[in-house]
Design a protein around this motif. Sequence first.
Motif, PDB file in Angstrom:
ATOM      1  N   UNK A   1      -1.135  -0.692  -3.456  1.00 24.21           N
ATOM      2  CA  UNK A   1      -0.833  -2.200  -3.053  1.00 24.21           C
ATOM      3  C   UNK A   1      -2.258  -3.155  -3.039  1.00 24.21           C
ATOM      4  N   UNK A   2      -3.255  -2.589  -3.450  1.00 24.63           N
ATOM      5  CA  UNK A   2      -4.684  -3.245  -3.318  1.00 24.63           C
ATOM      6  C   UNK A   2      -4.694  -4.434  -4.264  1.00 24.63           C
ATOM      7  N   UNK A   3      -5.527  -5.241  -4.059  1.00 22.68           N
ATOM      8  CA  UNK A   3      -5.746  -6.183  -5.118  1.00 22.68           C
ATOM      9  C   UNK A   3      -6.644  -5.493  -6.469  1.00 22.68           C
ATOM     10  N   UNK A   4      -6.278  -6.024  -7.575  1.00 21.98           N
ATOM     11  CA  UNK A   4      -6.613  -5.680  -8.889  1.00 21.98           C
ATOM     12  C   UNK A   4      -7.990  -5.002  -8.883  1.00 21.98           C
ATOM     13  N   UNK A   5      -9.260  -5.808  -8.297  1.00 21.69           N
ATOM     14  CA  UNK A   5     -10.676  -5.443  -8.377  1.00 21.69           C
ATOM     15  C   UNK A   5     -10.718  -3.901  -7.409  1.00 21.69           C
ATOM     16  N   UNK A   6      -9.834  -3.841  -6.208  1.00 16.38           N
ATOM     17  CA  UNK A   6      -9.862  -2.487  -5.568  1.00 16.38           C
ATOM     18  C   UNK A   6      -9.327  -1.396  -6.255  1.00 16.38           C
ATOM     19  N   UNK A   7      -8.284  -1.578  -6.952  1.00 15.80           N
ATOM     20  CA  UNK A   7      -7.557  -0.778  -7.885  1.00 15.80           C
ATOM     21  C   UNK A   7      -8.545   0.097  -8.624  1.00 15.80           C
TER      22      UNK A   7
ATOM     23  N   UNK B   1       2.242   2.016   5.304  1.00 12.51           N
ATOM     24  CA  UNK B   1       1.900   2.542   3.993  1.00 12.51           C
ATOM     25  C   UNK B   1       2.516   3.576   3.331  1.00 12.51           C
ATOM     26  N   UNK B   2       3.034   4.521   3.997  1.00 14.87           N
ATOM     27  CA  UNK B   2       3.796   5.575   3.414  1.00 14.87           C
ATOM     28  C   UNK B   2       5.309   5.284   3.201  1.00 14.87           C
ATOM     29  N   UNK B   3       5.968   4.276   3.893  1.00 12.53           N
ATOM     30  CA  UNK B   3       6.950   3.611   3.649  1.00 12.53           C
ATOM     31  C   UNK B   3       6.952   3.068   2.268  1.00 12.53           C
ATOM     32  N   UNK B   4       5.990   2.330   1.986  1.00  8.52           N
ATOM     33  CA  UNK B   4       5.723   1.588   0.845  1.00  8.52           C
ATOM     34  C   UNK B   4       5.579   2.808  -0.253  1.00  8.52           C
ATOM     35  N   UNK B   5       4.908   3.893  -0.126  1.00  6.27           N
ATOM     36  CA  UNK B   5       4.906   4.789  -1.076  1.00  6.27           C
ATOM     37  C   UNK B   5       6.005   5.239  -1.504  1.00  6.27           C
ATOM     38  N   UNK B   6       6.920   5.579  -0.352  1.00 10.17           N
ATOM     39  CA  UNK B   6       8.427   6.301  -0.764  1.00 10.17           C
ATOM     40  C   UNK B   6       9.074   5.172  -1.660  1.00 10.17           C
TER      41      UNK B   6
ATOM     42  N   UNK C   1      19.583   2.217   2.901  1.00 10.36           N
ATOM     43  CA  UNK C   1      18.579   2.550   1.821  1.00 10.36           C
ATOM     44  C   UNK C   1      18.436   1.355   0.990  1.00 10.36           C
ATOM     45  N   UNK C   2      19.461   0.443   0.858  1.00  5.04           N
ATOM     46  CA  UNK C   2      19.277  -0.959   0.201  1.00  5.04           C
ATOM     47  C   UNK C   2      18.245  -1.890   0.852  1.00  5.04           C
ATOM     48  N   UNK C   3      18.325  -1.766   2.173  1.00  5.86           N
ATOM     49  CA  UNK C   3      17.571  -2.726   2.923  1.00  5.86           C
ATOM     50  C   UNK C   3      16.063  -2.270   2.871  1.00  5.86           C
ATOM     51  N   UNK C   4      15.665  -0.868   2.944  1.00  2.67           N
ATOM     52  CA  UNK C   4      14.459  -0.234   2.967  1.00  2.67           C
ATOM     53  C   UNK C   4      13.723  -0.533   1.617  1.00  2.67           C
ATOM     54  N   UNK C   5      14.563  -0.510   0.754  1.00  6.33           N
ATOM     55  CA  UNK C   5      14.123  -0.742  -0.732  1.00  6.33           C
ATOM     56  C   UNK C   5      13.675  -2.105  -0.834  1.00  6.33           C
TER      57      UNK C   5
ATOM     58  N   UNK D   1       9.327  -2.963  -0.929  1.00  4.43           N
ATOM     59  CA  UNK D   1       8.940  -3.016  -2.544  1.00  4.43           C
ATOM     60  C   UNK D   1       7.912  -3.825  -2.749  1.00  4.43           C
ATOM     61  N   UNK D   2       7.400  -3.632  -3.866  1.00  2.00           N
ATOM     62  CA  UNK D   2       5.966  -4.543  -4.223  1.00  2.00           C
ATOM     63  C   UNK D   2       6.161  -5.886  -4.085  1.00  2.00           C
ATOM     64  N   UNK D   3       7.492  -6.218  -4.711  1.00  2.00           N
ATOM     65  CA  UNK D   3       7.619  -7.622  -4.769  1.00  2.00           C
ATOM     66  C   UNK D   3       7.680  -8.529  -3.416  1.00  2.00           C
TER      67      UNK D   3
END
Length: 563
Positions: free
Chosen positions: A366-372, A431-436, A538-542, A546-548
Amino acid sequence: MNQWQYKSDLSIILCLLFFSFGLFAKELLYKPDDNVQKLDFTTFETHLNESKAAKLIKFYNGFCEDTQRFIPVFRNLSRKLYNWIRILKVNVLDCSQDMNHRICRSFNIHKTPTLRYFPPNYTRSRYDLGIEITSRNANEIESVLASHLQKLKYFKMFAREDNVTYIFRDHTYVKYVVLVFQMCMSNFFPHWETGHSMEERIAHLDDCNEDNPVISDMGRNTLLALLRYDEVVVRVFDDHNIYNKFGISPVPNLLVIVNSAGNLLFLTPEMDTSEAYVATIEQFLKFMDHKPQSPLQKTLPTNINAALRTDIFEQLENQPHRVFRADLERAIDHILNVELPKTPLFVGKKLTVLRNFLRLLNYISPLHPEAKEKITSLYYSIRVKRKLSGVELKELIWKSFKEYKFRSKLYIGCIASRPFLRGFDCSLWTLFHYFTVESGHVKDGSVLLVFTGYVQFFMECTECRKKLKEFEVLRPITDLAKKDAQILWLWEAHNNINKQLAGGSTEDPKFPKIQFPSEKDCPRCRDDQSNWRMDEVLKYLKHIYCHENLSWFGMASAYPYTS
């Protein structure tokens, strides 16, 4: 009590005071008595189109260090500009707010702070996005503003055909019109206030002509200084024949005051400067029992950290359904630079968990492009290792990131109302919710293996490891073969642990450990008997993770409105 213990206890007390102050005092970056009006996406355009006054707008991001350094300067400047409030309004727009990104992007704000001047009746066009003021010196900014303001109708020269009666008609509250005589510098040297402005310092006598009348700033400065008095309007003239219009014989340093009845009063300042003019006129107004506008109330210097905490809590009240990049970045920063280097040696399963964690970051960061790019470099450096010490890991992290600084300095969604609560633990779960949710590019189940491995090998909380192990017995990870099942497993594990810890010493009273999501946040997630409806959960968590849906609020970065 030894010295170390005393310092430790003192630090805790100060920390508690800071948290309490930041939570309950509602400190603001700009206070009501600072002559600053805060705009947002609902008020910005309308305010710019307003016709009565010019505007100075500061586009800022409170989490940006440059903005923070400029706050005391801008605050003192805005208080000083209160004297000009009749013709100039001071505003700020917070570019860190997601809802304001469109405005900051459309006005080409590439860094914060950015100062722009806008005239009255401003209409945005492709080639006119306001006039940028690049100086960060208060006196220079004031001088630049004065040079722009003198182009307003309010500063228009009093001409031979003009009538004082019209001024009283247009300004019904006015009791006196002060006429100030000044001429082009090449023709009237006594009115040249040498070195008072940049225009005067660089002007050449031959520049003075009908198309380019380089004049003294005396009339302008006199007008600006007397804006504090509602009863007075200053008009400047440079035509000797206007004296004849009023039946006056021109004499040096003559000020003419006309009242609403048309009667004339003559004042003669001691010197031929705007300061002397203003002092003489103020003495007259004082004699006539007229007072300037009431000054602003004195305010204490801004506690920036406490003010940012106020902004954060307000943000959470307005946008409770957001995940903040700042929390994710702080989790990653803390894991890389604090948690992982504590491990003496990475080998076997520990090295596998480390490598797989970096792999997750490399593919779904989820980091800034430079950090990626830095994460990618670190991942490929470690992928080939067979064993690794904590010291070696720290060196590799330093080499990969070098001068890069993480842009998140404060927790946002994971902020705590008291010290030693929430913070990193909350951000780790987030962070790990985001990963899933974003795990489409990695093998099914791999996020949970990294999560449980991290808790087992690198987390210092013994109770956390114990409770997670108990849940794993009830819900073995080996049963999970699909992405959706992985999302729900981590959600159930989180709720299970929350239920056990609710009401305990680790619970933040402002953020109780509830069964997430609440009925208020997701009414459809429970049926009439308050049982979970897994499809809706599930719909709510997604949607939430989500990245958006990630918010940029809290990040010291212009990326969301410059990319």
